[in-house]
Enzyme design. Structure first.
Site, short mmCIF file in Angstrom:
data_model
loop_
_atom_site.label_atom_id
_atom_site.label_comp_id
_atom_site.label_asym_id
_atom_site.label_seq_id
_atom_site.Cartn_x
_atom_site.Cartn_y
_atom_site.Cartn_z
N CYS A 10 -1.57 -3.78 3.43
CA CYS A 10 -2.55 -4.86 3.26
C CYS A 10 -1.85 -6.18 3.54
CB CYS A 10 -3.08 -4.85 1.83
SG CYS A 10 -3.99 -3.35 1.41
N SER A 14 0.83 -1.20 0.00
CA SER A 14 0.00 0.00 0.00
C SER A 14 0.86 1.25 0.00
CB SER A 14 -1.04 0.02 1.12
OG SER A 14 -2.01 1.02 0.82
N HIS A 41 5.20 13.58 7.18
CA HIS A 41 5.08 15.03 6.97
C HIS A 41 5.71 15.71 8.17
CE1 HIS A 41 3.47 18.58 5.02
NE2 HIS A 41 3.15 19.02 6.22
#
Length: 132
Positions: free
Chosen positions: A91, A71, A76
């Protein structure tokens, strides 16, 4: 890496959302360091890194995105407060997103990680993972 592909098509995953605090602002503003560190920690946690991109903001801060076979992951940063938001979703059960977040926190010298885990998809098919 296991050769059994019984996880193909299973609609379930684990999403870890975290906040790292007490990080050296210079590390949080170093795009090259963040790209390589995110890729390394994800690989160590069992994920398959397909690509890593980053964007550096002015006057400071970096967002790094890793596309995974399982995935995605993102970081940030907020160098001005020595903190970062981290998001790792995988996943299947090959990769351990909570372990990836812990490894990233260690690499950044973060104070204890604040982390929450969300199970996504079909609960009947999900495997139990340890985290936090």
């Amino acid at each position: 890496m296991p050769t059994d592909r019984s996880d193909v098509g299973v609609f379930s995953g684990t999403h870890v959302l975290a906040e790292l605090d007490g990080v050296d602002p210079r590390l949080l503003d170093d795009e090259t360091f963040l790209r390589s560190t995110l890729a390394h920690t994800l690989t160590e946690a069992g994920a398959t890194v397909c690509d890593v991109i980053a964007h550096r903001f002015e006057p400071q801060g970096v967002t790094v995105l890793a596309m995974l076979a399982e995935s995605h992951a993102s970081v940030h940063t907020y160098p001005e407060v020595g903190a970062a938001f981290v998001d790792v979703f995988t996943c299947g059960d090959r990769a351990d997103p909570a372990h990836a977040v812990r490894l990233l926190g260690d690499a950044l010298g973060s104070r204890p990680v604040t982390m929450s885990t969300v199970r996504r998809g079909d609960p009947a098919r999900q495997t139990t993972m340890t985290g936090g």
